[in-house]
Design a protein around this motif. Structure first.
Motif, PDB file in Angstrom:
ATOM      1  N   THR A 212       0.894  -1.226   0.346  1.00 53.73           N
ATOM      2  CA  THR A 212       0.278  -0.026  -0.058  1.00 53.73           C
ATOM      3  C   THR A 212       0.993   1.339  -0.110  1.00 53.73           C
ATOM      4  O   THR A 212       0.729   1.877  -0.757  1.00 53.73           O
ATOM      5  CB  THR A 212      -0.616  -0.099   1.440  1.00 53.73           C
ATOM      6  OG1 THR A 212      -2.140  -1.232   1.056  1.00 53.73           O
ATOM      7  CG2 THR A 212      -2.093   1.430   0.947  1.00 53.73           C
TER       8      THR A 212
ATOM      9  N   LYS B 276       2.692   1.818  -3.418  1.00 47.83           N
ATOM     10  CA  LYS B 276       1.379   2.833  -3.912  1.00 47.83           C
ATOM     11  C   LYS B 276       1.902   3.572  -3.855  1.00 47.83           C
ATOM     12  O   LYS B 276       1.057   4.494  -4.774  1.00 47.83           O
ATOM     13  CB  LYS B 276      -0.063   1.214  -4.059  1.00 47.83           C
ATOM     14  CG  LYS B 276      -0.701   1.581  -5.262  1.00 47.83           C
ATOM     15  CD  LYS B 276      -1.905   1.185  -5.269  1.00 47.83           C
ATOM     16  CE  LYS B 276      -2.675   1.632  -6.098  1.00 47.83           C
ATOM     17  NZ  LYS B 276      -4.710   1.161  -6.040  1.00 47.83           N
TER      18      LYS B 276
ATOM     19  N   GLY C  73      -0.745   4.873   3.909  1.00 47.27           N
ATOM     20  CA  GLY C  73      -1.939   3.702   3.466  1.00 47.27           C
ATOM     21  C   GLY C  73      -3.235   3.267   4.343  1.00 47.27           C
ATOM     22  O   GLY C  73      -2.384   3.326   6.101  1.00 47.27           O
TER      23      GLY C  73
ATOM     24  N   TYR D 146      -4.042   0.591   4.669  1.00 47.91           N
ATOM     25  CA  TYR D 146      -3.570  -0.475   5.556  1.00 47.91           C
ATOM     26  C   TYR D 146      -2.079  -0.453   4.845  1.00 47.91           C
ATOM     27  O   TYR D 146      -1.546   0.074   4.047  1.00 47.91           O
ATOM     28  CB  TYR D 146      -5.176  -1.645   4.773  1.00 47.91           C
ATOM     29  CG  TYR D 146      -6.358  -1.726   4.622  1.00 47.91           C
ATOM     30  CD1 TYR D 146      -6.549  -1.760   6.495  1.00 47.91           C
ATOM     31  CD2 TYR D 146      -6.734  -0.741   4.573  1.00 47.91           C
ATOM     32  CE1 TYR D 146      -8.248  -1.603   6.316  1.00 47.91           C
ATOM     33  CE2 TYR D 146      -8.249  -0.824   4.309  1.00 47.91           C
ATOM     34  CZ  TYR D 146      -8.314  -0.946   5.431  1.00 47.91           C
ATOM     35  OH  TYR D 146     -10.385  -1.044   5.420  1.00 47.91           O
TER      36      TYR D 146
ATOM     37  N   ARG E  65      -0.131  -1.072  10.640  1.00 43.31           N
ATOM     38  CA  ARG E  65      -1.868  -1.636   9.987  1.00 43.31           C
ATOM     39  C   ARG E  65      -2.793  -1.379  11.414  1.00 43.31           C
ATOM     40  O   ARG E  65      -3.775  -1.333  11.695  1.00 43.31           O
ATOM     41  CB  ARG E  65      -1.219  -3.194   9.000  1.00 43.31           C
ATOM     42  CG  ARG E  65      -3.177  -3.783   9.089  1.00 43.31           C
ATOM     43  CD  ARG E  65      -2.506  -4.636   8.873  1.00 43.31           C
ATOM     44  NE  ARG E  65      -3.746  -5.328   8.361  1.00 43.31           N
ATOM     45  CZ  ARG E  65      -4.490  -5.568   7.642  1.00 43.31           C
ATOM     46  NH1 ARG E  65      -4.493  -4.812   6.241  1.00 43.31           N
ATOM     47  NH2 ARG E  65      -6.206  -6.405   7.619  1.00 43.31           N
TER      48      ARG E  65
ATOM     49  N   ARG F  24      -5.423   4.626  -1.212  1.00 41.65           N
ATOM     50  CA  ARG F  24      -6.356   2.991  -0.543  1.00 41.65           C
ATOM     51  C   ARG F  24      -5.320   2.016  -1.959  1.00 41.65           C
ATOM     52  O   ARG F  24      -4.639   3.079  -3.244  1.00 41.65           O
ATOM     53  CB  ARG F  24      -7.509   3.399  -1.002  1.00 41.65           C
ATOM     54  CG  ARG F  24      -8.335   3.710   0.397  1.00 41.65           C
ATOM     55  CD  ARG F  24      -7.741   2.703   1.600  1.00 41.65           C
ATOM     56  NE  ARG F  24      -8.315   1.924   0.897  1.00 41.65           N
ATOM     57  CZ  ARG F  24      -9.800   0.840   1.350  1.00 41.65           C
ATOM     58  NH1 ARG F  24     -10.602   2.221   2.507  1.00 41.65           N
ATOM     59  NH2 ARG F  24      -9.576   0.034   1.537  1.00 41.65           N
TER      60      ARG F  24
END
Length: 283
Positions: free
Chosen positions: A175, A178, A252, A254, A260, A283
């Motif tokens: 995440t 990205k 992120g 997640y 997390r 996301r």
């Protein structure tokens, strides 16, 4: 066409939501729409009380109760339209050319699910209309909104400050990798310095991941600062943010590490309670 969509209500966060939404709209060169949802639990479309014990034989009471419900709903509708008009006026003053408004009657989460394909970034206040005004109180639906959305969510504090720097909480997971690519490709933070901060032990693997992320952002024109901190995730991130006067926290929604833990379940609310700056969840 996708919009920067801002959720407007009668909370203290609403003015800042307007200003951050206008900022995001202009940075992204994306149209802006304000959304107000009349919660059907507070303002039901209709109420059938004929089955209530003792009321069936009191037709005049049923009629009066129905009239009161209708009046409450009408006033709530009008109040929402006034708030939307004020938000539009504020956005125009902030420099947005043609902001749009939308009012829906129903459930906020259902409305956002239905509108998600039209949303580029969702802007929502940390404190909702039902908040008791306590500084650390988080809106009752905020965590649910974060869980259901598959678009970036910008959670705002009660006061606006134009972001001049950003910090990405980086854990090396899919995440946040990205997220690095998203930030590099997006005009939202273009030209702003970005701090890449990892809360972990200093290992070769972590250093390699940080270097790759730094290279991606640097190639996109960002001035990048990197740091690996040890300790508990949340205090370490807040301490770094305060030390460097960073205006915007990016995470992120997640991840695969300890990050997390405080973005899922009860720890989500804890993180949102303790941040004093806007929080952009990817996301």
């Amino acid at each position: 066409m996708t919009y920067v969509t801002a959720c407007i209500d009668g909370s203290a966060s609403a003015p800042a939501v307007c200003d951050y939404a206008a900022w995001a709209s202009q940075r992204l060169d994306a149209p802006l729409t304000f959304l107000h949802v009349l919660d059907q639990r507070q303002y039901p479309v209709s109420a059938n009380l004929s089955g209530n014990i003792g009321l069936g034989s009191r037709e005049h009471l049923l009629d009066e109760l129905a009239a009161l419900d209708e009046q409450r709903n009408k006033l709530a509708l009008e109040q929402g339209l006034v708030m939307l008009a004020a938000a539009k006026e504020r956005a125009i003053a902030d420099g947005v050319s043609s902001p749009e408004t939308r009012q829906r009657h129903g459930d906020l989460l259902e409305s956002l699910r239905e509108l998600e394909n039209d949303i580029r970034v969702l802007v929502i206040g940390r404190q909702g209309e039902s908040s008791d005004g306590a500084e650390l109180h988080v809106g009752s639906q905020l965590e649910s909104v974060i869980r259901i959305m598959h678009r970036p969510v910008l959670v705002t504090p009660t006061r606006f400050k134009q972001p001049e720097s950003a910090m990405l909480a980086f854990d090396g997971g899919a995440t946040t990798r990205k997220g690095v690519e998203m930030l590099a490709a997006s005009p939202l933070l273009k030209g702003l310095p970005i701090h890449l901060v990892m809360v972990a032990t200093e290992t070769t693997e972590n250093a390699v991941q940080m270097e790759a992320a730094c290279s991606t952002l640097t190639s996109a024109g960002h001035k990048v600062h990197t740091a690996i901190r040890t300790g508990e995730v949340e205090p370490a991130l807040h301490a770094y943010q305060e030390e460097h006067g960073i205006d915007l926290l990016v995470m992120g929604a997640y991840g695969h590490s300890r990050i997390r833990q405080f973005l899922v379940g009860s720890t989500t609310a804890h993180m949102l309670r303790t941040t004093t700056t806007p929080l952009l969840l990817l996301r």
